[in-house]
Design a protein around this motif. Structure first.
Motif, PDB file in Angstrom:
ATOM      1  N   HIS A 270      48.038  47.282  40.777  1.00 48.75           N
ATOM      2  CA  HIS A 270      48.972  46.237  41.198  1.00 48.75           C
ATOM      3  C   HIS A 270      48.294  44.894  41.407  1.00 48.75           C
ATOM      4  N   HIS A 271      47.042  44.907  41.822  1.00 52.36           N
ATOM      5  CA  HIS A 271      46.339  43.652  42.110  1.00 52.36           C
ATOM      6  C   HIS A 271      45.021  43.518  41.371  1.00 52.36           C
TER       7      HIS A 271
ATOM      8  N   CYS B 207      43.005  49.138  41.837  1.00 57.18           N
ATOM      9  CA  CYS B 207      44.451  49.275  41.958  1.00 57.18           C
ATOM     10  C   CYS B 207      45.126  48.485  40.844  1.00 57.18           C
TER      11      CYS B 207
HETATM   12 ZN    ZN Z   1      46.817  46.828  45.338  1.00 57.94          ZN
END
Ligand code: ZN
Length: 219
Positions: free
Chosen positions: A109-110, A107
């Motif tokens: 985002h992280h 992912c």
């Molecule tokens: Zn994430």
């Protein structure tokens, strides 16, 4: 000078699908991952969280993490279309469905993994593709910083275009580490995304058929 390695050399011994000629050809020798830069950054993160990057257990960590990133993001330097160049002319106009294609992605985002299964169906328009090629396409697109929603759409749009298909359906089910090891802490929850194109989008009966073929056996 930082040590640099070609991403394709990592790809050839990683992943579920052995490298084939097309995969090797799809790597661009000019595209490199800067391992040394990643090593420095990882060392910096360890120090920033209050660790001692020089203690024995962590000494090799920046190098291991750098090689891991080169592997898991190798798709940034590969062209998924290289796996779709060989199409076969076939008078077959029924649905082709490949279920349970395992995939691993990260992912964006992280930078934590999300893993699961993809189900891909298409309605040929005079051309079919070798079955092993679709998992390879997914692998190239998944090995990049991703969002599951975008990954699902990218697979669908690419197949629609390259196969000139009458329709494409992609369903992905995955578990996200960023939901299990941090934040909301919801282990076991799975996230389902779908992208319907052409006949799968326009005709309810066609869409229902593929969804029942994918989910039919499940309670
Ligand atoms: Zn994430």
């Amino acid at each position: 000078m930082g040590q640099r390695i070609a991403v394709t050399s990592v790809a050839s011994n990683g992943g579920d699908y052995p490298a084939d000629d097309e995969e090797l050809a799809s790597g661009n020798a000019g595209e490199r991952v800067d391992l040394d830069r990643i090593r420095k950054a990882v060392r910096e993160i360890l120090a920033a969280v209050g660790e001692d990057p020089d203690r024995e257990g962590l000494r090799e960590t920046p190098d291991r993490v750098a090689r891991m990133y080169a592997e898991v993001f190798r798709g940034l330097h590969q062209d998924p279309r290289s796996h779709l160049s060989k199409l076969f002319t076939q008078k077959y106009d029924e649905m082709v469905l490949i279920k349970d294609i395992q995939f691993e992605s990260f992912c964006e985002h992280h930078l934590l993994p999300f893993t699961g299964k993809a189900h891909v169906a298409y309605l040929p328009n005079g051309k079919v593709i070798g079955l092993s090629k679709i998992p390879r396409v997914i692998d190239v697109l998944a090995r990049r910083p991703q969002m599951q929603e975008r990954l699902t759409e990218e697979v669908a749009d690419l197949l629609m275009k390259e196969l000139d298909a009458k329709g494409v359906a992609v369903v992905m089910e995955a578990t996200h580490s960023c939901m299990t090891v941090r934040g909301v802490y919801k282990p076991g929850s799975s996230f389902v995304t779908s992208a319907m194109r052409g006949a799968f989008k326009e005709r309810l009966a066609t869409r229902s058929e593929v969804l029942s073929l994918i989910f039919g056996g499940k309670s």
